[in-house]
Design a protein around this motif. Structure first.
Motif, PDB file in Angstrom:
ATOM      1  N   ARG A   1      -3.438   8.706   8.837  1.00 14.62           N
ATOM      2  CA  ARG A   1      -4.365   8.995   7.742  1.00 14.62           C
ATOM      3  C   ARG A   1      -3.673   8.807   6.395  1.00 14.62           C
ATOM      4  O   ARG A   1      -3.650   9.696   5.560  1.00 14.62           O
ATOM      5  N   ASN A   2      -3.098   7.656   6.216  1.00 11.56           N
ATOM      6  CA  ASN A   2      -2.443   7.354   4.946  1.00 11.56           C
ATOM      7  C   ASN A   2      -3.096   6.132   4.320  1.00 11.56           C
ATOM      8  O   ASN A   2      -4.102   5.630   4.809  1.00 11.56           O
ATOM      9  N   LEU A   3      -2.551   5.638   3.238  1.00 16.32           N
ATOM     10  CA  LEU A   3      -3.191   4.538   2.521  1.00 16.32           C
ATOM     11  C   LEU A   3      -3.290   3.252   3.353  1.00 16.32           C
ATOM     12  O   LEU A   3      -4.311   2.559   3.274  1.00 16.32           O
ATOM     13  N   PRO A   4      -2.278   2.881   4.153  1.00  7.51           N
ATOM     14  CA  PRO A   4      -2.468   1.715   5.019  1.00  7.51           C
ATOM     15  C   PRO A   4      -3.653   1.868   5.975  1.00  7.51           C
ATOM     16  O   PRO A   4      -4.362   0.899   6.248  1.00  7.51           O
TER      17      PRO A   4
ATOM     18  N   VAL B   1      -6.372   3.553   5.318  1.00  9.31           N
ATOM     19  CA  VAL B   1      -7.524   3.313   4.445  1.00  9.31           C
ATOM     20  C   VAL B   1      -7.705   1.811   4.238  1.00  9.31           C
ATOM     21  O   VAL B   1      -8.825   1.295   4.275  1.00  9.31           O
ATOM     22  N   GLY B   2      -6.598   1.102   4.039  1.00  8.79           N
ATOM     23  CA  GLY B   2      -6.661  -0.340   3.863  1.00  8.79           C
ATOM     24  C   GLY B   2      -7.223  -1.049   5.080  1.00  8.79           C
ATOM     25  O   GLY B   2      -8.004  -2.003   4.954  1.00  8.79           O
ATOM     26  N   GLN B   3      -6.851  -0.591   6.266  1.00  5.69           N
ATOM     27  CA  GLN B   3      -7.377  -1.182   7.499  1.00  5.69           C
ATOM     28  C   GLN B   3      -8.890  -1.008   7.596  1.00  5.69           C
ATOM     29  O   GLN B   3      -9.616  -1.936   7.949  1.00  5.69           O
ATOM     30  N   ILE B   4      -9.353   0.201   7.303  1.00  6.09           N
ATOM     31  CA  ILE B   4     -10.790   0.467   7.382  1.00  6.09           C
ATOM     32  C   ILE B   4     -11.538  -0.354   6.347  1.00  6.09           C
ATOM     33  O   ILE B   4     -12.577  -0.957   6.638  1.00  6.09           O
ATOM     34  N   LEU B   5     -11.013  -0.410   5.140  1.00  9.01           N
ATOM     35  CA  LEU B   5     -11.653  -1.168   4.068  1.00  9.01           C
ATOM     36  C   LEU B   5     -11.755  -2.642   4.448  1.00  9.01           C
ATOM     37  O   LEU B   5     -12.799  -3.290   4.259  1.00  9.01           O
ATOM     38  N   LYS B   6     -10.680  -3.167   4.997  1.00 11.63           N
ATOM     39  CA  LYS B   6     -10.663  -4.570   5.420  1.00 11.63           C
ATOM     40  C   LYS B   6     -11.703  -4.812   6.523  1.00 11.63           C
ATOM     41  O   LYS B   6     -12.414  -5.817   6.525  1.00 11.63           O
ATOM     42  N   HIS B   7     -11.792  -3.874   7.451  1.00 10.56           N
ATOM     43  CA  HIS B   7     -12.736  -3.991   8.560  1.00 10.56           C
ATOM     44  C   HIS B   7     -14.181  -3.973   8.067  1.00 10.56           C
ATOM     45  O   HIS B   7     -15.001  -4.785   8.504  1.00 10.56           O
ATOM     46  N   LEU B   8     -14.500  -3.062   7.146  1.00 12.20           N
ATOM     47  CA  LEU B   8     -15.868  -2.974   6.640  1.00 12.20           C
ATOM     48  C   LEU B   8     -16.276  -4.258   5.932  1.00 12.20           C
ATOM     49  O   LEU B   8     -17.414  -4.709   6.055  1.00 12.20           O
ATOM     50  N   VAL B   9     -15.350  -4.855   5.197  1.00 10.43           N
ATOM     51  CA  VAL B   9     -15.648  -6.120   4.520  1.00 10.43           C
ATOM     52  C   VAL B   9     -15.848  -7.234   5.538  1.00 10.43           C
ATOM     53  O   VAL B   9     -16.780  -8.044   5.430  1.00 10.43           O
TER      54      VAL B   9
ATOM     55  N   LEU C   1       0.824  -1.210   0.000  1.00  9.15           N
ATOM     56  CA  LEU C   1       0.000   0.000   0.000  1.00  9.15           C
ATOM     57  C   LEU C   1       0.859   1.261   0.000  1.00  9.15           C
ATOM     58  O   LEU C   1       0.516   2.253  -0.660  1.00  9.15           O
ATOM     59  N   ASN C   2       1.965   1.225   0.712  1.00  8.94           N
ATOM     60  CA  ASN C   2       2.873   2.379   0.676  1.00  8.94           C
ATOM     61  C   ASN C   2       3.468   2.557  -0.723  1.00  8.94           C
ATOM     62  O   ASN C   2       3.646   3.681  -1.195  1.00  8.94           O
ATOM     63  N   ARG C   3       3.764   1.445  -1.386  1.00  9.46           N
ATOM     64  CA  ARG C   3       4.292   1.523  -2.753  1.00  9.46           C
ATOM     65  C   ARG C   3       3.241   2.088  -3.704  1.00  9.46           C
ATOM     66  O   ARG C   3       3.554   2.889  -4.598  1.00  9.46           O
ATOM     67  N   LEU C   4       1.981   1.696  -3.517  1.00 14.43           N
ATOM     68  CA  LEU C   4       0.906   2.213  -4.360  1.00 14.43           C
ATOM     69  C   LEU C   4       0.715   3.710  -4.155  1.00 14.43           C
ATOM     70  O   LEU C   4       0.464   4.457  -5.109  1.00 14.43           O
ATOM     71  N   ALA C   5       0.841   4.154  -2.903  1.00 15.57           N
ATOM     72  CA  ALA C   5       0.728   5.590  -2.622  1.00 15.57           C
ATOM     73  C   ALA C   5       1.852   6.356  -3.310  1.00 15.57           C
ATOM     74  O   ALA C   5       1.620   7.412  -3.912  1.00 15.57           O
TER      75      ALA C   5
ATOM     76  N   HIS D   1     -14.190  10.944   8.287  1.00 18.19           N
ATOM     77  CA  HIS D   1     -13.196  11.980   8.078  1.00 18.19           C
ATOM     78  C   HIS D   1     -12.480  11.724   6.753  1.00 18.19           C
ATOM     79  O   HIS D   1     -12.536  10.628   6.201  1.00 18.19           O
ATOM     80  N   ASN D   2     -11.805  12.742   6.281  1.00 14.10           N
ATOM     81  CA  ASN D   2     -11.023  12.609   5.056  1.00 14.10           C
ATOM     82  C   ASN D   2      -9.639  12.050   5.378  1.00 14.10           C
ATOM     83  O   ASN D   2      -8.987  12.492   6.329  1.00 14.10           O
ATOM     84  N   PHE D   3      -9.203  11.062   4.604  1.00 13.58           N
ATOM     85  CA  PHE D   3      -7.874  10.485   4.764  1.00 13.58           C
ATOM     86  C   PHE D   3      -7.050  10.854   3.536  1.00 13.58           C
ATOM     87  O   PHE D   3      -7.430  10.518   2.415  1.00 13.58           O
ATOM     88  N   SER D   4      -5.941  11.550   3.742  1.00 11.81           N
ATOM     89  CA  SER D   4      -5.102  12.017   2.641  1.00 11.81           C
ATOM     90  C   SER D   4      -3.734  11.360   2.680  1.00 11.81           C
ATOM     91  O   SER D   4      -3.217  11.045   3.757  1.00 11.81           O
ATOM     92  N   LEU D   5      -3.140  11.194   1.522  1.00 14.55           N
ATOM     93  CA  LEU D   5      -1.883  10.458   1.429  1.00 14.55           C
ATOM     94  C   LEU D   5      -0.738  11.114   2.186  1.00 14.55           C
ATOM     95  O   LEU D   5       0.125  10.434   2.713  1.00 14.55           O
ATOM     96  N   LEU D   6      -0.701  12.437   2.214  1.00 14.01           N
ATOM     97  CA  LEU D   6       0.428  13.121   2.832  1.00 14.01           C
ATOM     98  C   LEU D   6       0.079  13.754   4.170  1.00 14.01           C
ATOM     99  O   LEU D   6       0.758  14.666   4.629  1.00 14.01           O
ATOM    100  N   SER D   7      -0.994  13.267   4.809  1.00 16.55           N
ATOM    101  CA  SER D   7      -1.318  13.755   6.143  1.00 16.55           C
ATOM    102  C   SER D   7      -0.564  12.923   7.171  1.00 16.55           C
ATOM    103  O   SER D   7       0.365  12.199   6.846  1.00 16.55           O
TER     104      SER D   7
END
Length: 219
Positions: free
Chosen positions: A195-198, A200-208, A50-54, A185-191
């Protein structure tokens, strides 16, 4: 006779969501706790990917505006793959056509809103997460009303359904349940680090994870 019109033309604001879809933003702070609190840990491999994708997205962004098609190829599809959401028991349907009836007073009666979802993670016809990608530089908040319209087309309206809208740089999660919705809340790549892509990945995994068992409860 029901007229059909595009979601992208009919749903342009939160007022449209309220007036045409009959939905209300929830004022209950406990309505959407799923994106907060304890989240599943990512593996080292998932975090590195995920860090590489960001980094990849930011590189493309530095070269110029990123189109929706490019965003799906370089980031959103690999993100779903990295989290295991492209493999059984899940499957991805891209460019999925959906329709939802809207409450619009006209001589012709109700109209049906139609549109294409960029990516849809499903399990046995139960929608887990709807993902809507927009071009880089696009204000991600503008995509939320349309994403809510897509969520309204869920085949299981009695269950919570979740969405994610992103322009590659910013990420917003949505929850719709019955006639209410809420936005994270808004999650941005450079915050900051939370609040980075990992994240986002955690939240996405949790919702599924919390959505998937719901289907088996009725079996």
């Amino acid at each position: 006779m029901i007229q059909a019109t595009a979601i992208t033309k009919a749903i342009l604001s939160f007022r449209d969501v309220e007036e045409k879809l009959g939905l209300q933003r929830s004022r209950n702070p406990n309505f959407f706790p799923e994106w907060q609190g304890t989240l599943p840990l990512l593996t080292d491999r998932e975090t590195a990917t995920l860090n590489r994708l960001a980094d990849r997205y930011l590189h493309y962004l530095e070269e110029g505006e990123v189109s929706e098609g490019t965003l799906n190829i370089i980031l959103l599809s690999p993100l779903l793959d990295a989290l295991g959401l492209c493999d059984p028991p899940y499957r991805i349907r891209g460019e999925t056509w959906v329709g939802v009836q809207a409450f619009v007073d006209s001589e012709a009666g109700r109209i049906e809103l139609e549109g294409r979802i960029d990516a849809l993670t499903i399990q046995d016809e139960f929608w887990l997460v709807v993902i809507e990608g927009k071009r880089g530089g696009f204000n991600v908040l503008r995509a939320v009303p349309q994403a809510i319209a897509y969520l309204s087309a869920t085949p299981h309206p009695d269950r919570p359904v979740y969405g994610l809208v992103s322009n590659g740089y910013d990420y917003l999660f949505i929850k719709k349940h019955h006639q209410e919705f809420a936005v994270s809340h808004n999650f941005s790549l450079l915050s900051d680090v939370d609040r980075n892509l990992p994240k986002v990945g955690q939240i996405l995994k949790h919702l599924v994870q919390i959505s998937a068992p719901a289907l088996g409860d009725d079996e």
